[in-house]
Design an enzyme around this catalytic site. Sequence first.
Site, PDB file in Angstrom:
ATOM      1  N   CYS A 113     -21.609   2.778  36.569  1.00 28.99           N
ATOM      2  CA  CYS A 113     -21.107   1.880  37.614  1.00 28.99           C
ATOM      3  C   CYS A 113     -21.318   0.408  37.277  1.00 28.99           C
ATOM      4  CB  CYS A 113     -21.744   2.216  38.949  1.00 28.99           C
ATOM      5  SG  CYS A 113     -21.473   3.913  39.442  1.00 28.99           S
ATOM      6  N   HIS A 236     -21.305  -4.068  43.387  1.00 28.84           N
ATOM      7  CA  HIS A 236     -20.789  -2.707  43.172  1.00 28.84           C
ATOM      8  C   HIS A 236     -20.722  -2.004  44.522  1.00 28.84           C
ATOM      9  CE1 HIS A 236     -20.178   1.308  41.981  1.00 28.84           C
ATOM     10  NE2 HIS A 236     -21.432   1.696  42.079  1.00 28.84           N
ATOM     11  N   ASN A 266     -17.215   5.083  46.363  1.00 26.25           N
ATOM     12  CA  ASN A 266     -17.765   4.535  45.119  1.00 26.25           C
ATOM     13  C   ASN A 266     -16.841   4.924  43.965  1.00 26.25           C
ATOM     14  OD1 ASN A 266     -19.203   3.995  42.791  1.00 26.25           O
ATOM     15  ND2 ASN A 266     -21.129   4.874  43.513  1.00 26.25           N
TER      16      ASN A 266
HETATM   17  N1  COA Z   1     -24.173  14.904  55.129  1.00 27.19           N
HETATM   18  C1  COA Z   1     -25.267  15.238  55.837  1.00 27.19           C
HETATM   19  N2  COA Z   1     -26.524  15.208  55.328  1.00 27.19           N
HETATM   20  C2  COA Z   1     -26.634  14.810  54.061  1.00 27.19           C
HETATM   21  C3  COA Z   1     -25.537  14.438  53.274  1.00 27.19           C
HETATM   22  C4  COA Z   1     -24.271  14.502  53.845  1.00 27.19           C
HETATM   23  N3  COA Z   1     -23.152  14.182  53.170  1.00 27.19           N
HETATM   24  N4  COA Z   1     -25.983  14.083  52.045  1.00 27.19           N
HETATM   25  C5  COA Z   1     -27.295  14.205  52.076  1.00 27.19           C
HETATM   26  N5  COA Z   1     -27.710  14.656  53.269  1.00 27.19           N
HETATM   27  C6  COA Z   1     -29.056  14.985  53.686  1.00 27.19           C
HETATM   28  C7  COA Z   1     -29.926  15.388  52.546  1.00 27.19           C
HETATM   29  O1  COA Z   1     -29.763  16.748  52.256  1.00 27.19           O
HETATM   30  C8  COA Z   1     -31.306  15.088  53.060  1.00 27.19           C
HETATM   31  O2  COA Z   1     -31.700  16.130  53.882  1.00 27.19           O
HETATM   32  P1  COA Z   1     -33.253  16.583  53.939  1.00 27.19           P
HETATM   33  O3  COA Z   1     -33.980  15.373  54.446  1.00 27.19           O
HETATM   34  O4  COA Z   1     -33.221  17.735  54.873  1.00 27.19           O
HETATM   35  O5  COA Z   1     -33.605  16.941  52.539  1.00 27.19           O
HETATM   36  C9  COA Z   1     -31.048  13.876  53.923  1.00 27.19           C
HETATM   37  O6  COA Z   1     -29.643  13.832  54.224  1.00 27.19           O
HETATM   38  C10 COA Z   1     -31.391  12.605  53.208  1.00 27.19           C
HETATM   39  O7  COA Z   1     -31.584  11.688  54.197  1.00 27.19           O
HETATM   40  P2  COA Z   1     -31.987  10.231  53.873  1.00 27.19           P
HETATM   41  O8  COA Z   1     -32.912  10.187  52.709  1.00 27.19           O
HETATM   42  O9  COA Z   1     -32.404   9.571  55.130  1.00 27.19           O
HETATM   43  O10 COA Z   1     -30.611   9.686  53.442  1.00 27.19           O
HETATM   44  P3  COA Z   1     -30.404   8.262  52.912  1.00 27.19           P
HETATM   45  O11 COA Z   1     -30.465   7.304  54.018  1.00 27.19           O
HETATM   46  O12 COA Z   1     -31.245   8.005  51.696  1.00 27.19           O
HETATM   47  O13 COA Z   1     -28.904   8.329  52.416  1.00 27.19           O
HETATM   48  C11 COA Z   1     -27.688   8.436  50.387  1.00 27.19           C
HETATM   49  C12 COA Z   1     -28.569   9.180  51.369  1.00 27.19           C
HETATM   50  C13 COA Z   1     -27.272   9.371  49.270  1.00 27.19           C
HETATM   51  C14 COA Z   1     -26.447   7.946  51.115  1.00 27.19           C
HETATM   52  C15 COA Z   1     -28.480   7.232  49.840  1.00 27.19           C
HETATM   53  O14 COA Z   1     -29.704   7.663  49.372  1.00 27.19           O
HETATM   54  C16 COA Z   1     -27.760   6.509  48.741  1.00 27.19           C
HETATM   55  O15 COA Z   1     -26.737   5.902  48.958  1.00 27.19           O
HETATM   56  N6  COA Z   1     -28.325   6.491  47.522  1.00 27.19           N
HETATM   57  C17 COA Z   1     -27.747   5.804  46.409  1.00 27.19           C
HETATM   58  C18 COA Z   1     -26.625   6.617  45.867  1.00 27.19           C
HETATM   59  C19 COA Z   1     -25.730   5.810  44.965  1.00 27.19           C
HETATM   60  O16 COA Z   1     -25.421   4.697  45.212  1.00 27.19           O
HETATM   61  N7  COA Z   1     -25.279   6.461  43.910  1.00 27.19           N
HETATM   62  C20 COA Z   1     -24.350   5.921  43.022  1.00 27.19           C
HETATM   63  C21 COA Z   1     -25.004   5.161  41.946  1.00 27.19           C
HETATM   64  S1  COA Z   1     -23.812   4.189  41.135  1.00 27.19           S
END
Ligand code: COA
Length: 311
Positions: A113, A236, A266
């Site tokens: 990315c 990004h 993304n």
């Molecule tokens: N729908 C519902 N629940 C989901 C989900 C979805 N699409 N995706 C993940 N979850 C759940 C997980 O299973 C986890 O459950 P658990 O706590 O029972 O294990 C929980 O949501 C995670 O919650 P939380 O940690 O509060 O979520 P978050 O606020 O960290 O958001 C992301 C998750 C993935 C959106 C966030 O971490 C993120 O954006 N990370 C960076 C990812 C990124 O940018 N990647 C690309 C790199 S270029």
Amino acid sequence: MRQAGIYGLGSYTKGRQVSNKAFEETLDTSDEWIRSRTGIEQRVFADDEVNTSDMSYHAAKEALAHADMSADELDLIIVSSVTGDYKFPSVSSLIQERLGAKNAAAMDIGAACAGFVYGVVTASQFIQTGTYDKVLVVGAEKLSKILDFNDRNTAVLFGDGAGAAIVGPVSANRGIQSFELGANGAGAEHIKADPLIQMNGREVFKFAVRQMGDTCMNLVEKANLTKDDVDFLVPHQANIRIMEAARERLQLPKEKMAATVHKYGNTSAASIPIALVEELKNGKIKDGDLVVMVGFGAGLVWGGIALYWGR
Ligand code: COA
């Protein structure tokens, strides 16, 4: 040394618009969860017959037209992608032929990315030294090819698209003022494709929030400027919360940050050039503005550029 800058931009964002709701049918997820955690409302998946090189070609054609250039003026084509049509030949070779860029060398780079920023910085080195005059840099991804549609942690986050820019010499008071490229391979396991995307979202999130802000501050410092000099931020487009954290580090108002993540999700290496195209069209980026671009991604890698917009 000559100044290097960006002129001529193009993008490709055609395909099927897929709403968050569509994922509710197959995954334990909801529109509300996706919106509130990521800012994503929909993404675009390219049509089946459209591959990464097709999207790259169309974005490149638009960038050449915007720069009022013909393809044979290009000295080098750099395509940044993690979803090339083949392992080889490169996407850049495929579009070199299709564009008729017979004088251009061609290479692909992989910096996930952060790939567009890596590409522009690489191009700028050839421009500054006078080795080359015009370099086409493309960020293009068909991430739908490598998404695990059974994994709610990743399936809802990504989309397809391409963006392209011409990098060339600009006047002394325009162009790139500073850049930063970085990597921390210790975080390599947090996001990878083998062959489908797997991710430890929480770890990537923590890294991204810290690194995006730090890189923004480093860029202004390296350019002997302050955050008050920044006119526009193009982060990004991975997650609105990560983008907002970078904006807050620069203390910029909301309207001074590019935000297209709600429409496209993304799109990895394509996200920054797609956002540049849209914000230029919206009149948000003006000649002479100090624009900061900053990205992060699998590797883990990051990269940023501070430049005065225009030729
Ligand atoms: N729908 C519902 N629940 C989901 C989900 C979805 N699409 N995706 C993940 N979850 C759940 C997980 O299973 C986890 O459950 P658990 O706590 O029972 O294990 C929980 O949501 C995670 O919650 P939380 O940690 O509060 O979520 P978050 O606020 O960290 O958001 C992301 C998750 C993935 C959106 C966030 O971490 C993120 O954006 N990370 C960076 C990812 C990124 O940018 N990647 C690309 C790199 S270029």
